[in-house]
Scaffold this active site. Structure first.
Site, short mmCIF file in Angstrom:
data_model
loop_
_atom_site.label_atom_id
_atom_site.label_comp_id
_atom_site.label_asym_id
_atom_site.label_seq_id
_atom_site.Cartn_x
_atom_site.Cartn_y
_atom_site.Cartn_z
CE LYS A 70 10.04 -14.44 13.39
NZ LYS A 70 10.64 -14.54 14.71
CE1 TYR A 115 8.98 -12.96 22.39
CE2 TYR A 115 9.33 -13.59 20.10
CZ TYR A 115 8.48 -13.30 21.15
OH TYR A 115 7.12 -13.33 20.95
CG ASP A 121 13.99 -20.36 18.77
OD1 ASP A 121 13.63 -20.57 17.59
OD2 ASP A 121 13.37 -19.62 19.56
C1 LIG Z 1 9.83 -15.00 16.02
C2 LIG Z 1 10.49 -15.96 16.92
C3 LIG Z 1 9.76 -16.91 17.66
C4 LIG Z 1 8.26 -16.92 17.69
O1 LIG Z 1 7.72 -17.20 16.46
P1 LIG Z 1 6.20 -16.75 16.17
O2 LIG Z 1 5.91 -17.33 14.82
O3 LIG Z 1 6.20 -15.25 16.20
O4 LIG Z 1 5.36 -17.33 17.24
C5 LIG Z 1 10.45 -17.84 18.39
N1 LIG Z 1 11.80 -17.85 18.41
C6 LIG Z 1 12.53 -16.96 17.74
C7 LIG Z 1 14.01 -17.04 17.77
C8 LIG Z 1 11.90 -15.96 16.98
O5 LIG Z 1 12.63 -15.04 16.35
#
Ligand SMILES: *Cc1c(COP(=O)(O)O)cnc(C)c1O
Length: 436
Positions: free
Chosen positions: A273, A150, A245
């Site tokens: 985050k 994701y 990511d």
């Molecule tokens: C949460 C998440 C996202 C998206 O971040 P948002 O701040 O919710 O848009 C992208 N990549 C990873 C790995 C995530 O866990």
């Protein structure tokens, strides 16, 4: 503290009913619904340290941690003070502020791949922008991602995605044109042959591969030793870029995130985050020769009214300074290991097969005898057992992610006593799972 097990959720239920009239599904992000575990979501009133309280006054030991950001627990005093102090000076200017520079400097001095960085307001935005840059830099259109990975909700990346998409068991989403989805190639994680095959077939069209160094959105899945080194070598050979990511893993697996953890320095990475300290921040960055292509220095456009927002930067910078100054990672490792060991013993005693995966302070209890190495093996977990486990934990005052395919996050606010109480309460939950 109310006595457990909790039976009173009347206010949560009333608010959730009202929510469903004005907000689709009653929640502002699908993962917050309890669709896969049953029942109505509890409505949160406040949090402090390792705990949250719902609107009915029930107290929970919280392992959701706002889905990853809250490595310091809820409402850490220094972060709250920094945000309040910043707010008094004005909440947004749409102009450069000094703190954005010190924050960017801190990120570049800490995260190995970052020579330059750009702040945005969410992880989704960070990923979208990094991919745009990779496409611009390579002049290629295709993106490779992992099944169950994701990376936010941008159009092209919802193909075979994890997190809420995995939880709902849907392959993608309506509203994404097939032409967009066709630009994303999906391969299984931990499988070098699959990557080789894709690169042989279409390597010359691939702009980048994006992946979490340690996937956490299909539940936590560990990379095989040497896996990422070989991925990087194959990508370089194909002239494609590697994007880590690190929206979850950044400052979670240590100050250097997944980069020291895997020993691989990507071309670009995305953050979110934790770097917002609980406020909305994302960032992407990496090699300076790539980042200098971004507008206004270069031609690749990306912008944001609230990017580098003063409140978010104050919260984020304060959180990262706390992490850098206190180095809580060895203690987090010990707490999470204590939790994983205790949960494993509880499952064993209840006779329910589980596979517990863990990297630093994030872990997943998969209700399968494993091993779990990719999305297909994660998806073999018994989600009905997870639902029973989740619900019994909930009424015993332990709040977990309402989905099998997510991580359990331990924070610096979780004491050994909290962890031990969690393990005790989870014993009954494993018995409930075994009875399914
Ligand atoms: C949460 C998440 C996202 C998206 O971040 P948002 O701040 O919710 O848009 C992208 N990549 C990873 C790995 C995530 O866990």
């Amino acid at each position: 503290m109310a006595s457990r097990p909790y039976t009173q959720f009347a206010r949560s239920q009333a608010i959730f009913a009202a929510a469903q009239e004005v907000i689709p599904g009653g929640v502002n992000s699908p993962v917050r619904a309890y669709k896969s575990v049953g029942g109505d979501p509890v409505v949160i009133a406040r949090g402090a340290g390792s705990r949250v309280w719902d609107v009915d006054g029930n107290e929970y030991l919280d392992y959701v941690g706002s889905w990853g950001p809250l490595i310091l627990g809820h409402a850490p005093a220094e972060v709250i003070e920094a945000v309040c102090a910043a707010a008094r000076l004005g909440t947004s200017f749409g102009a450069l502020t000094e703190r954005e520079v010190s924050f960017a400097r801190l990120l570049c001095d800490t995260v190995p791949c970052l020579e330059m960085v750009r702040l945005v307001s969410s992880g989704t935005e960070a990923v979208m922008s990094a991919i745009r840059l990779a496409r611009a830099a390579t002049g290629r259109d295709l993106v490779i991602k992992f099944a169950g990975g994701y990376h936010g909700h941008s159009d092209g990346l919802l193909a075979n995605a994890g997190s809420g998409i995995a939880t709902q068991g849907i392959p993608g989403t309506p509203g994404v044109p097939e032409d967009f989805a066709a630009l994303t190639l999906t391969i299984p994680f931990n499988n070098l042959d699959a990557l080789r095959a894709v690169l042989v077939a279409r390597g010359g069209e691939v702009a980048c591969l994006i992946g979490e160094p340690v996937p956490a959105n299909m539940g936590v899945v560990l990379p095989a030793p040497g896996y990422w080194e070989e991925v990087q070598r194959l990508l370089r050979h194909a002239g494609a870029l590697l994007i880590f990511d690190e929206v979850i893993t950044g400052f979670r697996l240590g100050l250097t995130g997944g980069q020291e953890w895997t020993g691989v320095i990507p071309d670009l990475c995305t953050l979110g985050k934790i770097i917002g300290g609980g406020l909305p921040v994302g960032a992407y960055g990496g090699r300076a020769d790539l980042m200098r292509r971004m507008a206004p220095e270069g031609p690749v456009y990306q912008a944001g009214t609230l990017s580098g927002n003063p409140l978010a930067v104050a919260g984020g910078e304060t959180a990262l300074h706390l992490l850098a100054e206190t180095n809580p990672y060895p203690a987090l490792e010990a707490s999470a290991a204590r939790l994983a060991d205790g949960l494993a013993a509880g499952a064993r005693d209840a006779g329910v097969p589980v596979t517990i995966t863990r990297a630093g302070s994030m872990l997943t209890v998969f209700f399968t005898d494993g091993p779990v190495t990719d999305y297909a093996s994660a998806a073999r977990a018994d989600t009905r057992r997870y639902a029973a486990f989740f619900r019994t934990c909930l009424v015993n005052g332990v709040l977990l992610a309402p989905s099998q395919f997510e991580a359990t996050f331990v924070s610096t606010a979780h004491s050994d006593a909290d962890i031990d109480a969690t393990i005790t309460r989870a014993r009954e939950a494993f018995a409930a799972a075994a009875a399914v």
